[in-house]
Scaffold this motif. Structure first.
Motif, PDB file in Angstrom:
ATOM      1  N   SER A  16      -1.617  -0.405   7.983  1.00 56.88           N
ATOM      2  CA  SER A  16      -2.608  -1.247   7.328  1.00 56.88           C
ATOM      3  C   SER A  16      -2.650  -0.838   5.861  1.00 56.88           C
ATOM      4  O   SER A  16      -3.091   0.271   5.548  1.00 56.88           O
ATOM      5  N   PRO A  17      -2.179  -1.695   4.953  1.00 60.31           N
ATOM      6  CA  PRO A  17      -2.225  -1.333   3.535  1.00 60.31           C
ATOM      7  C   PRO A  17      -3.628  -0.951   3.063  1.00 60.31           C
ATOM      8  O   PRO A  17      -3.780  -0.044   2.259  1.00 60.31           O
ATOM      9  N   GLU A  18      -4.658  -1.620   3.613  1.00 57.29           N
ATOM     10  CA  GLU A  18      -6.032  -1.319   3.198  1.00 57.29           C
ATOM     11  C   GLU A  18      -6.456   0.094   3.584  1.00 57.29           C
ATOM     12  O   GLU A  18      -7.293   0.689   2.921  1.00 57.29           O
ATOM     13  N   THR A  19      -5.906   0.593   4.662  1.00 54.69           N
ATOM     14  CA  THR A  19      -6.251   1.942   5.117  1.00 54.69           C
ATOM     15  C   THR A  19      -5.335   2.980   4.489  1.00 54.69           C
ATOM     16  O   THR A  19      -5.792   4.002   3.975  1.00 54.69           O
ATOM     17  N   PHE A  20      -4.016   2.720   4.531  1.00 59.00           N
ATOM     18  CA  PHE A  20      -3.078   3.717   4.017  1.00 59.00           C
ATOM     19  C   PHE A  20      -3.197   3.869   2.510  1.00 59.00           C
ATOM     20  O   PHE A  20      -3.237   4.977   1.985  1.00 59.00           O
ATOM     21  N   PHE A  21      -3.237   2.747   1.798  1.00 59.74           N
ATOM     22  CA  PHE A  21      -3.351   2.804   0.341  1.00 59.74           C
ATOM     23  C   PHE A  21      -4.822   2.835  -0.065  1.00 59.74           C
ATOM     24  O   PHE A  21      -5.353   1.904  -0.667  1.00 59.74           O
ATOM     25  N   ALA A  22      -5.470   3.923   0.301  1.00 63.74           N
ATOM     26  CA  ALA A  22      -6.871   4.152  -0.067  1.00 63.74           C
ATOM     27  C   ALA A  22      -7.007   5.631  -0.391  1.00 63.74           C
ATOM     28  O   ALA A  22      -6.576   6.483   0.385  1.00 63.74           O
ATOM     29  N   GLY A  23      -7.548   5.929  -1.570  1.00 63.25           N
ATOM     30  CA  GLY A  23      -7.693   7.318  -1.988  1.00 63.25           C
ATOM     31  C   GLY A  23      -6.501   7.777  -2.811  1.00 63.25           C
ATOM     32  O   GLY A  23      -5.810   6.986  -3.435  1.00 63.25           O
ATOM     33  N   ALA A  24      -6.274   9.084  -2.783  1.00 58.30           N
ATOM     34  CA  ALA A  24      -5.199   9.683  -3.582  1.00 58.30           C
ATOM     35  C   ALA A  24      -3.935   9.841  -2.734  1.00 58.30           C
ATOM     36  O   ALA A  24      -3.999  10.273  -1.586  1.00 58.30           O
ATOM     37  N   LEU A  25      -2.797   9.482  -3.333  1.00 63.37           N
ATOM     38  CA  LEU A  25      -1.493   9.636  -2.699  1.00 63.37           C
ATOM     39  C   LEU A  25      -0.521  10.216  -3.708  1.00 63.37           C
ATOM     40  O   LEU A  25      -0.715  10.088  -4.918  1.00 63.37           O
ATOM     41  N   THR A  26       0.530  10.822  -3.198  1.00 63.70           N
ATOM     42  CA  THR A  26       1.638  11.272  -4.028  1.00 63.70           C
ATOM     43  C   THR A  26       2.903  10.617  -3.490  1.00 63.70           C
ATOM     44  O   THR A  26       3.082  10.515  -2.271  1.00 63.70           O
ATOM     45  N   GLN A  78      -0.007  -0.874 -12.357  1.00 60.02           N
ATOM     46  CA  GLN A  78      -1.218  -1.106 -11.583  1.00 60.02           C
ATOM     47  C   GLN A  78      -1.032  -2.382 -10.762  1.00 60.02           C
ATOM     48  O   GLN A  78      -0.853  -3.465 -11.316  1.00 60.02           O
ATOM     49  N   TRP A  79      -1.016  -2.187  -9.449  1.00 58.90           N
ATOM     50  CA  TRP A  79      -0.896  -3.297  -8.519  1.00 58.90           C
ATOM     51  C   TRP A  79      -2.289  -3.793  -8.149  1.00 58.90           C
ATOM     52  O   TRP A  79      -3.204  -2.995  -7.954  1.00 58.90           O
ATOM     53  N   THR A  80      -2.413  -5.096  -8.013  1.00 58.90           N
ATOM     54  CA  THR A  80      -3.601  -5.703  -7.412  1.00 58.90           C
ATOM     55  C   THR A  80      -3.108  -6.435  -6.177  1.00 58.90           C
ATOM     56  O   THR A  80      -2.212  -7.279  -6.258  1.00 58.90           O
ATOM     57  N   MET A  81      -3.670  -6.072  -5.012  1.00 58.50           N
ATOM     58  CA  MET A  81      -3.193  -6.615  -3.746  1.00 58.50           C
ATOM     59  C   MET A  81      -4.340  -7.315  -3.030  1.00 58.50           C
ATOM     60  O   MET A  81      -5.476  -6.831  -3.041  1.00 58.50           O
ATOM     61  N   LYS A  82      -4.015  -8.427  -2.404  1.00 57.05           N
ATOM     62  CA  LYS A  82      -5.009  -9.204  -1.672  1.00 57.05           C
ATOM     63  C   LYS A  82      -4.475  -9.524  -0.292  1.00 57.05           C
ATOM     64  O   LYS A  82      -3.330  -9.971  -0.150  1.00 57.05           O
ATOM     65  N   LYS A  83      -5.326  -9.305   0.720  1.00 59.95           N
ATOM     66  CA  LYS A  83      -4.952  -9.673   2.082  1.00 59.95           C
ATOM     67  C   LYS A  83      -5.208 -11.160   2.268  1.00 59.95           C
ATOM     68  O   LYS A  83      -6.316 -11.635   2.041  1.00 59.95           O
ATOM     69  N   ILE A  84      -4.180 -11.900   2.664  1.00 64.39           N
ATOM     70  CA  ILE A  84      -4.290 -13.345   2.850  1.00 64.39           C
ATOM     71  C   ILE A  84      -4.742 -13.678   4.268  1.00 64.39           C
ATOM     72  O   ILE A  84      -5.616 -14.508   4.482  1.00 64.39           O
ATOM     73  N   ASN A  85      -4.119 -13.020   5.246  1.00 71.53           N
ATOM     74  CA  ASN A  85      -4.519 -13.159   6.652  1.00 71.53           C
ATOM     75  C   ASN A  85      -4.066 -11.897   7.384  1.00 71.53           C
ATOM     76  O   ASN A  85      -3.718 -10.909   6.744  1.00 71.53           O
ATOM     77  N   ALA A  86      -4.056 -11.922   8.703  1.00 69.42           N
ATOM     78  CA  ALA A  86      -3.768 -10.714   9.485  1.00 69.42           C
ATOM     79  C   ALA A  86      -2.449 -10.046   9.119  1.00 69.42           C
ATOM     80  O   ALA A  86      -2.324  -8.825   9.229  1.00 69.42           O
ATOM     81  N   HIS A  87      -1.465 -10.800   8.680  1.00 68.05           N
ATOM     82  CA  HIS A  87      -0.141 -10.237   8.431  1.00 68.05           C
ATOM     83  C   HIS A  87       0.404 -10.478   7.031  1.00 68.05           C
ATOM     84  O   HIS A  87       1.490  -9.998   6.710  1.00 68.05           O
ATOM     85  N   HIS A  88      -0.286 -11.231   6.202  1.00 65.53           N
ATOM     86  CA  HIS A  88       0.260 -11.617   4.905  1.00 65.53           C
ATOM     87  C   HIS A  88      -0.601 -11.116   3.743  1.00 65.53           C
ATOM     88  O   HIS A  88      -1.827 -11.166   3.808  1.00 65.53           O
TER      89      HIS A  88
END
Length: 173
Positions: free
Chosen positions: A32-42, A88-98
């Motif tokens: 889930s991009p919303e979960t994985f890409f949250a907070g600090a990452l390296t 800087q990426w801006t990402m939007k969830k369109i539906n369950a998979h897109h």
């Protein structure tokens, strides 16, 4: 002779087929991009040229957050030759998979697809080459390993010809 033609035809068809991101829909863990890409990452990455030579490597610090269905990924790269880049990426969830994503050096809108542990992102990036920006098509595949680690492999093409390959390991801090 008929058997040889049948074999060659079958090989030709399988050579044209490719893996689709939805082929991973029944696999775990679920990315889930919303979960994985949250907070600090390296991110630790290596760029290989079209011959397979590892020409560059980098480390990137990423700060990511999601608010009201919009994700922001702030990436700060340091390459082994000392070059620094930001995106800087801006990402939007369109539906369950897109998903759709934009960045200042992305031409148009990136298209994202998430199924099972796989996340695929397709886009054209303006890559600086000898003082000019070259449009390079990226075919990014990210595979979640566990809640802290994902591995990314991107193929970069120009006019349909592979010009480079990128391998990145994302680690949540």
């Amino acid at each position: 002779m008929r058997h040889l033609i049948a074999v060659l035809f079958t090989l030709g068809l399988t050579a044209c087929s490719s893996v689709s991101v939805d082929d991973y829909s029944d696999r775990q863990p679920t990315f889930s991009p919303e979960t994985f890409f949250a907070g600090a990452l390296t991110a630790h990455g290596v760029v290989k040229d079209y011959k397979g030579y590892a020409s560059r490597s980098f480390v990137a610090d990423i700060t990511a957050c999601w608010q009201n269905g919009i994700g922001t990924l702030d990436e700060r790269f340091v390459f082994d030759d000392g070059e620094k880049q930001t995106r800087q990426w801006t990402m939007k969830k369109i539906n369950a998979h897109h998903y759709e994503a934009t960045a200042s050096d992305v031409v148009g809108t990136a298209k994202g697809f998430s199924y099972g542990p796989a996340f695929k992102l397709e886009y054209v990036l303006l890559v600086p080459v000898k003082g000019k920006n070259m449009k390079i098509k990226f075919d990014d595949w990210i595979f979640m390993q566990d809640e802290r680690v994902a591995i990314n492999r991107a193929t970069m093409t120009k006019f349909g010809i592979k010009v480079a390959e990128l391998t990145v390991m994302f680690v949540k801090d």
